[in-house]
Design an enzyme around this catalytic site. Structure first.
Site, PDB file in Angstrom:
ATOM      1  N   GLN A 102       0.799  -1.225   0.000  1.00 30.67           N
ATOM      2  CA  GLN A 102       0.000   0.000   0.000  1.00 30.67           C
ATOM      3  C   GLN A 102       0.830   1.273   0.000  1.00 30.67           C
ATOM      4  O   GLN A 102       0.460   2.257  -0.629  1.00 30.67           O
ATOM      5  CB  GLN A 102      -0.925  -0.005   1.224  1.00 30.67           C
ATOM      6  CG  GLN A 102      -1.939   1.119   1.236  1.00 30.67           C
ATOM      7  CD  GLN A 102      -3.084   0.814   2.173  1.00 30.67           C
ATOM      8  OE1 GLN A 102      -4.027   0.118   1.817  1.00 30.67           O
ATOM      9  NE2 GLN A 102      -3.010   1.317   3.389  1.00 30.67           N
ATOM     10  N   GLU A 113      -2.948   9.891  -0.602  1.00 30.97           N
ATOM     11  CA  GLU A 113      -2.065  10.514   0.375  1.00 30.97           C
ATOM     12  C   GLU A 113      -0.963  11.351  -0.257  1.00 30.97           C
ATOM     13  O   GLU A 113       0.020  11.697   0.399  1.00 30.97           O
ATOM     14  CB  GLU A 113      -1.487   9.437   1.295  1.00 30.97           C
ATOM     15  CG  GLU A 113      -2.603   8.724   2.047  1.00 30.97           C
ATOM     16  CD  GLU A 113      -2.128   7.639   2.986  1.00 30.97           C
ATOM     17  OE1 GLU A 113      -0.902   7.426   3.075  1.00 30.97           O
ATOM     18  OE2 GLU A 113      -2.980   7.007   3.628  1.00 30.97           O
ATOM     19  N   ASP A 140       4.337   0.139   4.216  1.00 29.55           N
ATOM     20  CA  ASP A 140       3.084  -0.316   4.825  1.00 29.55           C
ATOM     21  C   ASP A 140       2.485  -1.324   3.864  1.00 29.55           C
ATOM     22  O   ASP A 140       1.944  -0.960   2.825  1.00 29.55           O
ATOM     23  CB  ASP A 140       2.128   0.857   5.052  1.00 29.55           C
ATOM     24  CG  ASP A 140       0.751   0.394   5.551  1.00 29.55           C
ATOM     25  OD1 ASP A 140       0.615  -0.805   5.884  1.00 29.55           O
ATOM     26  OD2 ASP A 140      -0.171   1.225   5.609  1.00 29.55           O
ATOM     27  N   LYS A 161      -3.754   6.047  15.450  1.00 32.00           N
ATOM     28  CA  LYS A 161      -4.748   6.778  14.665  1.00 32.00           C
ATOM     29  C   LYS A 161      -5.898   7.143  15.597  1.00 32.00           C
ATOM     30  O   LYS A 161      -6.583   6.258  16.109  1.00 32.00           O
ATOM     31  CB  LYS A 161      -5.268   5.913  13.510  1.00 32.00           C
ATOM     32  CG  LYS A 161      -4.223   5.623  12.436  1.00 32.00           C
ATOM     33  CD  LYS A 161      -4.773   4.653  11.409  1.00 32.00           C
ATOM     34  CE  LYS A 161      -3.823   4.468  10.231  1.00 32.00           C
ATOM     35  NZ  LYS A 161      -4.303   3.412   9.297  1.00 32.00           N
ATOM     36  N   SER A 174      -6.267   8.061   5.202  1.00 29.15           N
ATOM     37  CA  SER A 174      -6.268   8.408   3.774  1.00 29.15           C
ATOM     38  C   SER A 174      -7.287   9.497   3.468  1.00 29.15           C
ATOM     39  O   SER A 174      -7.088  10.331   2.588  1.00 29.15           O
ATOM     40  CB  SER A 174      -6.529   7.171   2.917  1.00 29.15           C
ATOM     41  OG  SER A 174      -7.723   6.550   3.323  1.00 29.15           O
TER      42      SER A 174
END
Length: 430
Positions: free
Chosen positions: A163, A205, A242, A339, A369
């Site tokens: 990702q 992003e 990631d 997060k 995102s």
């Protein structure tokens, strides 16, 4: 002591054009705080619940009017009258009001908006910056940025399975120079991609999202960009990944299907592949290298490379102290991604960071995102001396808002500001 007199929420848009919640908190002394809630693309199954309306005739079902209504009609009545600086009390009251383990009744997006807005109002009340309010006199470490400059997986429409491919300017003397290095590498990468005739459109992003032949080609391309920008890979700049492996894990077969490469791997084969990659490239951090429920695989990964590489749990831990405690006890990973919207309150977020540090795990403060102009995570990173922040490429206003806030904080701290570079990875062998 100043009392909260008004709490108000509205529906606004995030960086992907989807609705999100914005909350404002006012006090009797005239203080004010505003917060906007982010949203993820790849989400862990154990995350706190983001309440969406489900009305397909409006924003394709992604409206948040119910969450807004919950703030204005239910949460506000409970929170008005609280001392604005009673963060723990405010968050505890909302958790109890919701009454579910995953904040599914009122919505984590509703609760978090109030939690963060209250903290901002408290800082305003006291006449201090948010990082000063949260961190006191000891919040002084500027984070090493983990910059996602090449996107794949759920963050881009291409054939790259991993990702995110990121750069970390560990050799910079301060945050300002680290940001400059990252921006220069991003521009160098654009030139490399153009030279190969590849697409230079960007993902959610801010990183580029070209169609590359393999995940390893992505690493090679970034290595070239680092060199072209005039920096030394492995010394001044290290790499991070990631994998977001849960997105390509087949639970029926128990295998990882990397469709972009046309490869299927077992957990052990994934671990072996990571071993090969960290030997070949200066990779210092791997996030969600295996599926969130593949704890045996994660244990093997930690045993094999956990003394050399930061192994970050995102979907694995979902900023949840219960999950993190279990991981610590079992020796799974050595770092947690933080997060705020995975858990839903500021108090629980700070608890997770504290638990990680006590166990010798690092903590990486992260965006989602789907972001906004809100820069709260920049202040949290400095307040907690986390040492790392993951907030996308140094492009797109929703990402740059966090970087610019960190520049302001570094300026404000002046000679007190610290940037730890390689020493950020305090739990790895030097």
């Amino acid at each position: 002591m100043s009392i909260i007199t008004e709490v108000y929420a509205r529906e606004v848009l995030d960086s992907r054009g989807n609705p999100t919640v914005e909350v404002e908190v006012y006090t009797e002394a005239g203080a004010f705080g505003r917060a906007l809630v982010p949203s993820g693309a790849s989400t862990g199954e154990y995350e706190a619940v983001e309440l969406r309306d489900g009305d397909k005739a409006r924003y394709l079902g992604k409206g948040v009017l119910k969450a807004v209504e919950n703030v204005n009609d239910i949460i506000a009545d409970k929170i008005i009258g609280f001392d604005v600086t009673d963060q723990i009390g405010i968050d505890k009251a909302m958790i109890e009001l919701d009454g579910t383990p995953n904040k599914g009744k009122l919505g984590a997006n509703a609760i978090l908006g109030v939690s963060l807005a209250a903290a901002r109002a408290a800082a305003d009340e006291l006449g201090v910056h948010l990082y000063e309010y949260l961190g006191g006199v000891n919040g002084k470490v500027l984070p090493v940025p983990m910059m996602n400059i090449l996107n794949g997986g759920e963050h881009a429409d291409n054939n790259v399975d991993v990702q995110e491919f990121m750069v970390m300017p560990v050799g910079a003397p301060n945050f300002k120079e680290a940001l400059r290095m990252g921006a220069e590498i991003l521009h160098a990468l654009k030139a490399v991609l153009k030279g190969k005739g590849l697409n230079t459109g960007v993902g959610d992003e801010g990183g580029f999202a070209p169609n590359l032949k393999s995940n390893e080609e992505a690493l090679e391309t970034i290595m070239q960009a680092i060199k072209d920008a005039g920096y030394k890979p492995g010394e001044e700049v290290k790499l991070a990944m990631d994998a977001a492996s849960s997105e390509f894990y087949n639970r029926e077969t128990g295998k990882y299907e990397l469709k972009g490469e046309g490869v299927t791997r077992t957990s052990e084969e994934m671990v072996t592949w990571y071993e090969e990659m960290i030997t070949k490239y200066p990779i210092i951090s791997i996030e969600d290298g295996l599926d969130e429920n593949d704890w045996d695989g994660f244990k093997l990964l930690t045993e094999r490379i956990g003394d050399r590489v930061q192994l970050v749990g995102d979907d694995l831990f979902v900023t949840n102290t219960t999950k993190l405690k279990e991981g610590i006890e079992k020796g799974i990973a050595n770092s947690i991604l933080i997060k705020v919207n995975q858990i839903g309150t500021l108090t629980e977020t700070l608890d997770a960071i504290e638990m990680a540090k006590r166990a010798g795990y690092t903590a990486v403060i992260s965006h989602r995102s789907g972001e906004t102009e809100d820069s709260t995570i920049a202040d949290i990173a400095v307040a907690t001396n986390a040492g790392q922040i993951k907030t996308g490429a140094p492009t797109r206003t929703d990402r740059v808002a966090k970087y610019n806030q960190l520049l302001r904080i570094e300026d404000n701290l002046a000679d007190l500001a610290e940037y730890h570079g390689n020493d950020t990875f305090y739990n790895l062998k030097k």
